[in-house]
Design an enzyme around this catalytic site. Structure first.
Site, PDB file in Angstrom:
ATOM      1  NE  ARG A  23      -4.008  -2.067   1.811  1.00 37.49           N
ATOM      2  CZ  ARG A  23      -4.960  -2.252   2.832  1.00 37.49           C
ATOM      3  NH1 ARG A  23      -5.011  -2.011   4.041  1.00 37.49           N
ATOM      4  NH2 ARG A  23      -6.167  -3.391   2.224  1.00 37.49           N
TER       5      ARG A  23
ATOM      6  CE1 TYR B 174      -2.060  -0.184  -7.915  1.00 34.81           C
ATOM      7  CE2 TYR B 174      -2.236  -1.926  -9.812  1.00 34.81           C
ATOM      8  CZ  TYR B 174      -1.684  -0.755  -9.324  1.00 34.81           C
ATOM      9  OH  TYR B 174      -0.528   0.003 -10.160  1.00 34.81           O
ATOM     10  CD  GLU B 175      -1.278  -4.365  -3.492  1.00 34.30           C
ATOM     11  OE1 GLU B 175      -1.838  -4.894  -2.469  1.00 34.30           O
ATOM     12  OE2 GLU B 175      -0.850  -5.057  -4.445  1.00 34.30           O
ATOM     13  N   GLY B 176      -6.502  -2.420  -2.217  1.00 37.52           N
ATOM     14  CA  GLY B 176      -7.142  -1.718  -1.292  1.00 37.52           C
ATOM     15  C   GLY B 176      -7.849  -0.615  -1.850  1.00 37.52           C
TER      16      GLY B 176
ATOM     17  CD  GLN C 218      -5.539   1.672   1.553  1.00 33.88           C
ATOM     18  OE1 GLN C 218      -5.044   1.695   2.485  1.00 33.88           O
ATOM     19  NE2 GLN C 218      -5.764   0.788   0.799  1.00 33.88           N
TER      20      GLN C 218
END
Lengths: 598, 598
Positions: free
Chosen positions: A298, A439-441, A446
């Site tokens: 992230r 992507y990656e949350g 977040q």
């Protein structure tokens, strides 16, 4: 077509003049990190970014990666560039020396990473994912796994992937269905389909090391029943040579809005009887391990946002200097001028520049804390630094990426009609940037992490410490008699006040009214990002003003820094009060709507 | 894959319940516009949009228009759809009855236009441009030009184009270099290259009527030396049949970020000795005529933004209802739910919905004023309505399109990873929307027009009248004892206050500090758009609350409207004060930067 140039001057300012390199250089294992060495590393990285990666960026977009019969071919020129990347030792930069890495502090490697992403984000994704896989194996892998995989992954001879997502399990990993059956010999057979796997298949290296989430038989439901496995594309013989092809195939790659050079694979595990995998750490603790990697990833995606913002800004400035159109507002002469003279173009450029610099300074503050958290002698210092890092990662990820999208869109706007023509290159940055907030949350994920785990859980303690540090900078600004610094301080003070108000609301209401508070989670993330960026720029302004007063040279840079911070105060910090009001009052209507009323 | 559905309920609400159709129906020539007839027209248009245009939208994107040897081939299926469009009389809807049009008020045709754009913006551009060309010929063309071209352009048998831009002349039309030489027989020979010509070449019709800006010999420099010409693709014989091919060729079409179905042509005039053209109106007054068309076109591009926003919203809602992921925040059950239950998804959807409805209501307020300005018996009424229209056109154009881009980007975000995959369709809306804030005058150009010609020039008179009308709505809200209406009224009041402050600043400073004021021109445009949208939604909330109190049925719609307006107040109107602060204080830093410091 302009190539990317690493913003070395601003990077050095952040490293040296905001005190980060001093702090990190004092940590155990970082003694060699003198400014001259770091400058040399950044200079070389900048050359590689401009000279090798940047020229391939447009081809990566136009030609893209190509799937054919389970194989994926990267864009012409990428194999050679990747080989040079490995040969130059760039892949090993931030890895542990034990397995061949160079052990560079995160502070420095973050800036190098920004360059890869600024020059060619589709390329940069490959080493980024490899690094995540390395970290997971380093952290929890057996000695066998470490010995077998790490040296070649650290060097870059093999790459790594993260296999989380399945069609029914995106943001919600509790829904993962892939399964792994123990074979009694220490190996597992892995079955399932994974989607959205970045560099899940490619032709850059001989082997690919997949890290895969799957469930063992009898595992608990939900997130507590997920385990993590290493599943290599080719099995590895005892002597380190490549053995049989494993039972994992690339079924297809996605046709995406952007990052065309980066293949996004659908991977089928176990269609021919099971893919051989090795457990990482203990069964059912996979999500925990994955989250350690994910936090690193992230942060890296936040860095992508900064690189993309810088790139979009550079292209827009170059066009604005070159393009002559119209005469100057308020000038006597009706001569045509470059559009950089037009007030609205200057507004757009400064919006791009100030936000990019704010995010860069903030990311370095966090990267330095990562180094402290990892290396400091004192456990209390490590713990405090880690709490700061944990708090800030969703902000770096969420805000840098949302800013990057907006900055890239402004870059298109600066180009006018030419921005909409693909040949210009500005539109590619917008298309590439658009994935970073997903992507990656996603930004929503977040923001949920931020208000729940990072703020409500400790009743606002960690953020309270950050706010104290912000207030100290505000006090420094208030203590000067410099007009611009005074105005910046006032704007920062209002921003901090708005942030505090929002934090108090979240801490007070989260337990009793989580849904209502959650409606404001993204506006809160944005508020925190704006004020935290303002805090770092305010520090920068104090340094710049001091340098100008000292008359120590490079006054153009420091003058520009002061103007940039002033602009940020007037255009970004001005938004803080409105965002706080939205956090406090904006929850009811969204929850009151019946689903059918949408 | 969901198809577009015209938002008939909200359109009818705006037409009938906000009083616009009553007002327009009372105008001369609009006597037939009873709600039932309008409902029938909108219903039929909605069917055409959903059934014919929407299914071609994705093919238009994927296949796009194709250039081959000076010819352009539109996407498969478009010729048939266009033929149906013409046959159904849709092209003639808003045109004057004298040449075969149906003379529908702008209020109604604007909503029909929203449907074409919502269903397929690349298709909708073709009739939009034709209408602009028709208006120019109607307004200033000779009887010969009117008789020769208008009947076939009104029916749609021939299409029209606007040829303004040249490589060196984009936002700055003073730099136009194309030239036209009088031949002594009433015709001219036109020479030059035009770029960015929407539907400048295609295979939908037998002829294309280009309206072209060019300079006659001896014309003054700059904008006062530009004339307007009709240059048909094929010359027209006296009997109306097609004659010789004119000397205008399509050199290429652009490879664009979006609207792939709409060919964007580079046109070469006069490579073979000169393209035959006919002067429209008088020499050297072309820009004046073009601006009349351009204002109409700017309003239409604003409508594009609304259609695109609606389309992106519909797709996002459909996905959010369908996609199951995670459990509900704050609920006891850990069962998986559709993502429409998640607070942050609801925030995104309501942000999309509330802004689209605000812009639709505001555009209809302006469209009704256009009808009054054109048709009212009383000259004073006409003049006052026209002043309002002139003031609002940059706001409709600038704000609807900037909102559309943001709404389409939120639509991608609601889809998560799937939003980045082109097959999903969400990304296309973002790519398509991205041009709307650029063509027919960028947002910066709209904002310059707004603060200069529309506000500073009359010392804020026209906008003062609008603010008075806003204050009256605020007073109505304050007079109720309904809690939500009270809060909406308070937010509107604060927004109006911020707007007034910004207007006073602009009026006071424009003459003396045009550059400084101009830095804040786009933030001001945004501020005005937010408050004006809030004004119209506040009116909507008053009506909705009354209907709910009366218990006159359809309570779900009115309840949703109330929640939507409340959301807008908390999330959009809350931004007003910050934007005003930026307008007032944000100019200095941008001007202080040296060009080299960027």
């Amino acid at each position: 077509m302009s190539e990317y140039h690493a913003p070395l001057r601003d990077m050095q300012f952040v490293l040296n003049e905001l005190g980060h390199l001093d702090q990190v250089g004092a940590l155990p294992g970082c003694e060699e990190m003198a400014p001259e060495l770091v400058e040399a590393i950044l200079g070389e990285a900048g050359k590689f970014a401009s000279g090798v990666l940047s020229p391939l960026n447009i081809a990566g977009d136009r030609q893209g990666a190509r799937w054919e019969d389970s194989q994926v071919f990267t864009t012409e020129g990428w194999r050679k560039a990747y080989a040079q990347f490995v040969e130059g030792g760039w892949n090993a930069l931030s890895c542990e020396p034990e397995f061949g890495g160079q052990g560079l502090p995160r502070l420095v490697s973050a800036l190098v990473e920004e360059m890869w992403n600024g020059a060619n984000v589709s390329f940069g994704l490959c080493p980024m994912l490899t690094r995540g896989a390395i970290e997971a194996i380093e952290l929890r892998g057996s000695e066998h796994l470490k010995d077998t995989y790490l040296p070649k992954m650290v060097s870059g001879e093999w790459t790594g992937t993260m296999n989380l997502t399945e069609p029914q399990a995106g943001s919600d990993l509790a829904a993962v269905r892939s399964r792994a059956e123990p074979q009694g010999d220490g190996t597992y057979k892995v079955f399932g389909q994974k989607i959205f796997i970045t560099y899940g298949e490619h032709d850059l290296t001989d082997n690919i090391v997949h890290l895969v989430l799957a469930r063992v038989p009898g595992a608990p439901e939900g997130v507590k029943g997920i385990s993590l496995f290493v599943v290599p594309k080719f099995l590895v013989n005892a002597d380190g040579s490549l053995g049989a092809r494993n039972d994992v195939r690339c079924v297809s790659i996605e046709h995406k809005l952007g990052i065309h050079g980066s293949p996004t694979a659908v991977l089928a595990f176990g269609d021919q009887g099971g893919a051989t995998g090795w457990l990482v750490g203990e069964e059912n603790r996979g999500l925990e391990y994955m989250f350690i990697m994910m936090n690193a990833a992230r942060f890296s995606v936040g860095i992508e946002g900064i690189g993309l913002g810088e790139r979009a800004y550079q292209r827009a400035v170059a066009y604005a200097r070159d393009r002559v159109q119209g005469s100057e507002a308020g000038a006597k002469s009706r001569d045509k001028v470059a559009i950089i003279r037009h007030p609205d173009v200057r507004r757009m450029l400064l919006s791009m520049k100030s936000r990019t610099e704010a995010m860069r300074a903030l990311a370095c503050e966090v990267a330095a804390a990562m180094d402290v958290a990892q290396r400091h002698d004192d456990a209390a210092q490590r713990q405090q630094a880690q709490a700061f890092v944990d708090l800030m990662i969703p902000v770096i990820k969420g805000c840098s990426t949302e800013n990057a999208i907006d900055i890239a869109s402004l870059g298109v706007q600066v180009h006018g009609g030419m921005g909409f023509i693909e040949e210009t290159g500005a539109a590619q940055h917008l298309r590439d940037a658009r994935i970073t907030s997903i992507y990656e949350g996603t930004t929503g994920i977040q923001a949920a992490d931020l208000i729940g785990r990072k703020i409500a859980r400790d009743q606002g303690q960690a953020i309270g410490l950050v706010i104290e540090r912000m207030r100290a900078v505000e006090a420094q600004l208030a203590a000067t008699d410099h007009a611009s610094l005074g105005r910046i301080g006032a704007a920062l003070g209002q921003g901090i006040g708005a942030l505090q108000q929002a934090v108090q609301f979240i801490v007070a209401e989260f337990d009793g009214a989580v849904a209502k508070v959650s409606v404001g989670s993204v506006p809160f993330l944005e508020l925190f990002g704006i004020v935290a960026g303002g805090w770092q720029l305010a520090r920068s302004a104090l340094v710049a003003e001091l340098r100008l007063r000292e008359g120590s040279g490079d006054s153009a840079f420091y003058q520009a820094k002061l103007h940039t911070v002033q602009f940020y105060a007037d255009h970004q910090l001005a938004r803080a009060s409105g965002l706080a009001a939205t956090v406090l009052h904006g929850g009811d209507a969204a929850l009151a709507m019946d689903d059918a009323q949408f």
